[in-house]
Design a protein around this motif. Structure first.
Motif, PDB file in Angstrom:
ATOM      1  N   LYS A  49       0.832  -1.202   0.000  1.00 40.57           N
ATOM      2  CA  LYS A  49       0.000   0.000   0.000  1.00 40.57           C
ATOM      3  C   LYS A  49       0.869   1.256   0.000  1.00 40.57           C
ATOM      4  N   ALA A  50       1.959   1.226   0.759  1.00 43.96           N
ATOM      5  CA  ALA A  50       2.852   2.382   0.813  1.00 43.96           C
ATOM      6  C   ALA A  50       3.491   2.630  -0.554  1.00 43.96           C
ATOM      7  N   LYS A  51       3.856   1.562  -1.236  1.00 47.41           N
ATOM      8  CA  LYS A  51       4.440   1.714  -2.575  1.00 47.41           C
ATOM      9  C   LYS A  51       3.399   2.250  -3.552  1.00 47.41           C
ATOM     10  N   ASP A  52       2.164   1.735  -3.460  1.00 50.22           N
ATOM     11  CA  ASP A  52       1.108   2.169  -4.368  1.00 50.22           C
ATOM     12  C   ASP A  52       0.620   3.583  -4.080  1.00 50.22           C
ATOM     13  N   ALA A  53       0.792   4.044  -2.853  1.00 46.67           N
ATOM     14  CA  ALA A  53       0.297   5.367  -2.470  1.00 46.67           C
ATOM     15  C   ALA A  53       0.954   6.470  -3.287  1.00 46.67           C
ATOM     16  N   GLY A  54       2.175   6.250  -3.711  1.00 43.17           N
ATOM     17  CA  GLY A  54       2.883   7.260  -4.475  1.00 43.17           C
ATOM     18  C   GLY A  54       2.676   7.144  -5.978  1.00 43.17           C
ATOM     19  N   LYS A  55       1.758   6.300  -6.405  1.00 46.08           N
ATOM     20  CA  LYS A  55       1.549   6.081  -7.833  1.00 46.08           C
ATOM     21  C   LYS A  55       0.359   6.881  -8.346  1.00 46.08           C
ATOM     22  N   ILE A  56       0.403   7.127  -9.649  1.00 45.88           N
ATOM     23  CA  ILE A  56      -0.636   7.904 -10.327  1.00 45.88           C
ATOM     24  C   ILE A  56      -1.241   7.034 -11.420  1.00 45.88           C
ATOM     25  N   GLU A  57      -2.556   7.009 -11.487  1.00 51.73           N
ATOM     26  CA  GLU A  57      -3.218   6.262 -12.555  1.00 51.73           C
ATOM     27  C   GLU A  57      -3.251   7.107 -13.820  1.00 51.73           C
ATOM     28  N   VAL A  58      -2.960   6.461 -14.947  1.00 55.63           N
ATOM     29  CA  VAL A  58      -3.021   7.126 -16.241  1.00 55.63           C
ATOM     30  C   VAL A  58      -3.773   6.230 -17.217  1.00 55.63           C
ATOM     31  N   ARG A  59      -4.388   6.862 -18.201  1.00 53.61           N
ATOM     32  CA  ARG A  59      -5.007   6.130 -19.307  1.00 53.61           C
ATOM     33  C   ARG A  59      -3.938   5.992 -20.384  1.00 53.61           C
ATOM     34  N   VAL A  60      -3.750   4.768 -20.848  1.00 50.97           N
ATOM     35  CA  VAL A  60      -2.774   4.515 -21.909  1.00 50.97           C
ATOM     36  C   VAL A  60      -3.458   4.824 -23.237  1.00 50.97           C
ATOM     37  N   LEU A  61      -2.861   5.705 -24.017  1.00 49.81           N
ATOM     38  CA  LEU A  61      -3.457   6.155 -25.271  1.00 49.81           C
ATOM     39  C   LEU A  61      -3.090   5.262 -26.459  1.00 49.81           C
ATOM     40  N   VAL A  62      -1.883   4.748 -26.463  1.00 50.15           N
ATOM     41  CA  VAL A  62      -1.411   3.852 -27.533  1.00 50.15           C
ATOM     42  C   VAL A  62      -0.613   2.726 -26.883  1.00 50.15           C
ATOM     43  N   ASP A  63      -0.577   1.575 -27.536  1.00 44.54           N
ATOM     44  CA  ASP A  63       0.225   0.478 -27.000  1.00 44.54           C
ATOM     45  C   ASP A  63       1.650   0.966 -26.764  1.00 44.54           C
ATOM     46  N   HIS A  64       2.162   0.688 -25.571  1.00 43.77           N
ATOM     47  CA  HIS A  64       3.510   1.170 -25.250  1.00 43.77           C
ATOM     48  C   HIS A  64       4.091   0.336 -24.105  1.00 43.77           C
ATOM     49  N   GLY A  65       5.248  -0.239 -24.350  1.00 44.58           N
ATOM     50  CA  GLY A  65       5.993  -0.914 -23.279  1.00 44.58           C
ATOM     51  C   GLY A  65       5.201  -1.908 -22.463  1.00 44.58           C
ATOM     52  N   GLY A  66       4.392  -2.707 -23.097  1.00 41.70           N
ATOM     53  CA  GLY A  66       3.601  -3.692 -22.377  1.00 41.70           C
ATOM     54  C   GLY A  66       2.264  -3.179 -21.865  1.00 41.70           C
ATOM     55  N   HIS A  67       1.979  -1.921 -22.082  1.00 38.36           N
ATOM     56  CA  HIS A  67       0.699  -1.331 -21.684  1.00 38.36           C
ATOM     57  C   HIS A  67      -0.181  -1.242 -22.932  1.00 38.36           C
ATOM     58  N   ALA A  69      -3.329  -0.010 -25.277  1.00 39.78           N
ATOM     59  CA  ALA A  69      -4.118   1.208 -25.485  1.00 39.78           C
ATOM     60  C   ALA A  69      -5.475   1.077 -24.797  1.00 39.78           C
ATOM     61  N   ASP A  70      -5.969   2.182 -24.261  1.00 42.28           N
ATOM     62  CA  ASP A  70      -7.250   2.280 -23.570  1.00 42.28           C
ATOM     63  C   ASP A  70      -7.302   1.506 -22.261  1.00 42.28           C
ATOM     64  N   SER A  71      -6.140   1.144 -21.736  1.00 39.44           N
ATOM     65  CA  SER A  71      -6.113   0.533 -20.406  1.00 39.44           C
ATOM     66  C   SER A  71      -5.708   1.602 -19.396  1.00 39.44           C
ATOM     67  N   VAL A  72      -5.802   1.251 -18.131  1.00 41.47           N
ATOM     68  CA  VAL A  72      -5.373   2.146 -17.055  1.00 41.47           C
ATOM     69  C   VAL A  72      -4.227   1.459 -16.332  1.00 41.47           C
ATOM     70  N   THR A  73      -3.180   2.207 -16.080  1.00 43.94           N
ATOM     71  CA  THR A  73      -2.044   1.657 -15.340  1.00 43.94           C
ATOM     72  C   THR A  73      -1.591   2.665 -14.293  1.00 43.94           C
ATOM     73  N   SER A  74      -0.877   2.181 -13.297  1.00 48.69           N
ATOM     74  CA  SER A  74      -0.350   3.049 -12.240  1.00 48.69           C
ATOM     75  C   SER A  74       1.137   3.237 -12.437  1.00 48.69           C
ATOM     76  N   LEU A  75       1.573   4.476 -12.398  1.00 51.46           N
ATOM     77  CA  LEU A  75       2.975   4.819 -12.577  1.00 51.46           C
ATOM     78  C   LEU A  75       3.419   5.741 -11.449  1.00 51.46           C
ATOM     79  N   THR A  76       4.717   5.786 -11.222  1.00 52.13           N
ATOM     80  CA  THR A  76       5.226   6.764 -10.259  1.00 52.13           C
ATOM     81  C   THR A  76       5.004   8.151 -10.862  1.00 52.13           C
ATOM     82  N   ALA A  77       5.114   9.165 -10.059  1.00 54.71           N
ATOM     83  CA  ALA A  77       4.891  10.532 -10.542  1.00 54.71           C
ATOM     84  C   ALA A  77       5.835  10.871 -11.694  1.00 54.71           C
ATOM     85  N   ASP A  78       7.107  10.491 -11.568  1.00 49.67           N
ATOM     86  CA  ASP A  78       8.069  10.780 -12.637  1.00 49.67           C
ATOM     87  C   ASP A  78       7.740  10.012 -13.913  1.00 49.67           C
TER      88      ASP A  78
END
Length: 109
Positions: A49-67, A69-78
């Motif tokens: 939970k502590a690791k996930d707390a610093g993450k931001i959800e984004v909508r993936v617009l195009v297939d990229h790096g295993g993500h 398109a049109d999915s939601v993934t959590s990334l660090t702020a950077d």
């Protein structure tokens, strides 16, 4: 049980399992193992939970790096900032909500 570190809890679980393997009918060892396993699971959950707390959800617009398109993934702020700047992700809350809604609709279909 006093507050132990994750490593200490892992060690306690291992020791309890090894002791119980030698004396499988020992009720006290079984109880200690159950307590140690529960404490370890609680600590691992808190760490996740502590690791996930610093993450931001984004909508993936195009297939990229295993993500996909049109999915939601959590990334660090950077990572999220770089993904938005590169144009393959959108961090707008409405975009994320839309992608989640679409995913749920597709899952029901």
């Amino acid at each position: 049980m006093a507050k132990l570190s994750l490593a200490d809890l892992q060690t306690a679980v291992t020791a309890a399992r090894e002791a119980l393997a030698k004396e499988p009918e020992n009720a006290a060892l079984k109880a200690e193992l159950e307590k140690a396993v529960a404490a370890l699971a609680k600590e691992e959950e808190a760490l996740a939970k502590a690791k996930d707390a610093g993450k931001i959800e984004v909508r993936v617009l195009v297939d990229h790096g295993g993500h996909a398109a049109d999915s939601v993934t959590s990334l660090t702020a950077d990572e999220a900032k770089a993904a938005v700047k590169a144009g393959w992700a959108d961090d707008d809350k409405a975009a994320v909500a839309f992608a989640k809604k679409e995913a749920a609709a597709q899952a029901k279909a």
